[in-house]
Design a protein around this motif. Sequence first.
Motif, PDB file in Angstrom:
ATOM      1  N   VAL A  66     -27.033 -19.427 -45.558  1.00 51.48           N
ATOM      2  CA  VAL A  66     -26.604 -19.686 -44.194  1.00 51.48           C
ATOM      3  C   VAL A  66     -26.600 -18.356 -43.454  1.00 51.48           C
ATOM      4  O   VAL A  66     -26.062 -17.361 -43.943  1.00 51.48           O
ATOM      5  N   ILE A  67     -27.236 -18.326 -42.299  1.00 48.43           N
ATOM      6  CA  ILE A  67     -27.397 -17.088 -41.544  1.00 48.43           C
ATOM      7  C   ILE A  67     -26.124 -16.802 -40.766  1.00 48.43           C
ATOM      8  O   ILE A  67     -25.651 -17.642 -40.007  1.00 48.43           O
ATOM      9  N   GLY A  68     -25.592 -15.589 -40.966  1.00 50.22           N
ATOM     10  CA  GLY A  68     -24.359 -15.211 -40.287  1.00 50.22           C
ATOM     11  C   GLY A  68     -24.486 -14.010 -39.384  1.00 50.22           C
ATOM     12  O   GLY A  68     -23.632 -13.772 -38.530  1.00 50.22           O
ATOM     13  N   THR A  69     -25.557 -13.239 -39.564  1.00 47.23           N
ATOM     14  CA  THR A  69     -25.719 -12.031 -38.751  1.00 47.23           C
ATOM     15  C   THR A  69     -27.112 -11.989 -38.136  1.00 47.23           C
ATOM     16  O   THR A  69     -28.033 -12.666 -38.597  1.00 47.23           O
ATOM     17  N   GLU A  70     -27.237 -11.163 -37.121  1.00 50.04           N
ATOM     18  CA  GLU A  70     -28.529 -10.997 -36.457  1.00 50.04           C
ATOM     19  C   GLU A  70     -29.554 -10.406 -37.430  1.00 50.04           C
ATOM     20  O   GLU A  70     -30.724 -10.776 -37.407  1.00 50.04           O
ATOM     21  N   ALA A  71     -29.117  -9.510 -38.311  1.00 54.23           N
ATOM     22  CA  ALA A  71     -30.031  -8.910 -39.299  1.00 54.23           C
ATOM     23  C   ALA A  71     -30.556  -9.971 -40.262  1.00 54.23           C
ATOM     24  O   ALA A  71     -31.749  -9.994 -40.579  1.00 54.23           O
ATOM     25  N   GLN A  72     -29.676 -10.853 -40.724  1.00 56.32           N
ATOM     26  CA  GLN A  72     -30.111 -11.941 -41.600  1.00 56.32           C
ATOM     27  C   GLN A  72     -31.078 -12.862 -40.856  1.00 56.32           C
ATOM     28  O   GLN A  72     -32.062 -13.319 -41.420  1.00 56.32           O
ATOM     29  N   ARG A  94     -38.577 -13.564 -39.956  1.00 56.32           N
ATOM     30  CA  ARG A  94     -39.807 -12.845 -40.341  1.00 56.32           C
ATOM     31  C   ARG A  94     -40.507 -13.579 -41.490  1.00 56.32           C
ATOM     32  O   ARG A  94     -41.711 -13.816 -41.459  1.00 56.32           O
ATOM     33  N   ARG A  95     -39.730 -13.981 -42.493  1.00 63.95           N
ATOM     34  CA  ARG A  95     -40.303 -14.717 -43.635  1.00 63.95           C
ATOM     35  C   ARG A  95     -40.856 -16.060 -43.169  1.00 63.95           C
ATOM     36  O   ARG A  95     -41.932 -16.480 -43.584  1.00 63.95           O
ATOM     37  N   PHE A  96     -40.111 -16.730 -42.277  1.00 68.51           N
ATOM     38  CA  PHE A  96     -40.552 -18.000 -41.707  1.00 68.51           C
ATOM     39  C   PHE A  96     -41.886 -17.807 -40.985  1.00 68.51           C
ATOM     40  O   PHE A  96     -42.828 -18.580 -41.173  1.00 68.51           O
ATOM     41  N   VAL A 132     -32.684 -21.455 -39.641  1.00 64.70           N
ATOM     42  CA  VAL A 132     -32.870 -20.859 -38.317  1.00 64.70           C
ATOM     43  C   VAL A 132     -32.316 -21.798 -37.248  1.00 64.70           C
ATOM     44  O   VAL A 132     -31.619 -21.360 -36.321  1.00 64.70           O
ATOM     45  N   GLU A 133     -32.610 -23.081 -37.371  1.00 66.57           N
ATOM     46  CA  GLU A 133     -32.120 -24.064 -36.396  1.00 66.57           C
ATOM     47  C   GLU A 133     -30.588 -24.095 -36.384  1.00 66.57           C
ATOM     48  O   GLU A 133     -29.968 -24.142 -35.317  1.00 66.57           O
ATOM     49  N   ASP A 134     -29.974 -24.052 -37.559  1.00 64.95           N
ATOM     50  CA  ASP A 134     -28.515 -24.044 -37.655  1.00 64.95           C
ATOM     51  C   ASP A 134     -27.936 -22.814 -36.968  1.00 64.95           C
ATOM     52  O   ASP A 134     -26.984 -22.904 -36.199  1.00 64.95           O
ATOM     53  N   TYR A 135     -28.518 -21.648 -37.226  1.00 69.14           N
ATOM     54  CA  TYR A 135     -28.031 -20.412 -36.615  1.00 69.14           C
ATOM     55  C   TYR A 135     -28.189 -20.475 -35.098  1.00 69.14           C
ATOM     56  O   TYR A 135     -27.263 -20.135 -34.356  1.00 69.14           O
ATOM     57  N   ASP A 136     -29.338 -20.915 -34.636  1.00 69.36           N
ATOM     58  CA  ASP A 136     -29.574 -21.014 -33.195  1.00 69.36           C
ATOM     59  C   ASP A 136     -28.581 -21.978 -32.551  1.00 69.36           C
ATOM     60  O   ASP A 136     -28.068 -21.713 -31.465  1.00 69.36           O
TER      61      ASP A 136
END
Length: 130
Positions: free
Chosen positions: A17-23, A29-31, A56-60
């Motif tokens: 689960v993405i929590g930071t802008e760096a993640q 990038r991998r996507f 990515v969709e969840d983070y957005d």
Amino acid sequence: MPTATYEELLIETLPQVIGTEAQYRQIARRFGDLVGKGRARSAEETKLLRLLALLVEDYDRRRALPPDKSTPAEKLQYLLEHSGKTATDLQSVFGQRSHVHEALTGKRSISAPQARKLGQLFHVHPGLFL
């Protein structure tokens, strides 16, 4: 050249689960790399691509901002709904439960110190609430 298994791709990518802008940038990038492969992408890579798309969709969705013309109360409601936080999480900002309710309904204005705390809580600019 043999293609990597899905498990190997997961180990290489370490999706979470993405929590930071760096993640976010790392996963995006991998996507992008996987999207760029097009038809040369293996079934396992497509499976990983779909997983990364969900992350990515969840983070957005969690980081989305309300429309510009929204009131501070509407922005607060929007962020609360999309962040997974609850009104109880706002008590540390407003003090009393009744003050939280009043801020969410627009009956109580949001002060600058409260806006700063909300900015930290939701990782947004405090000016959003003023």
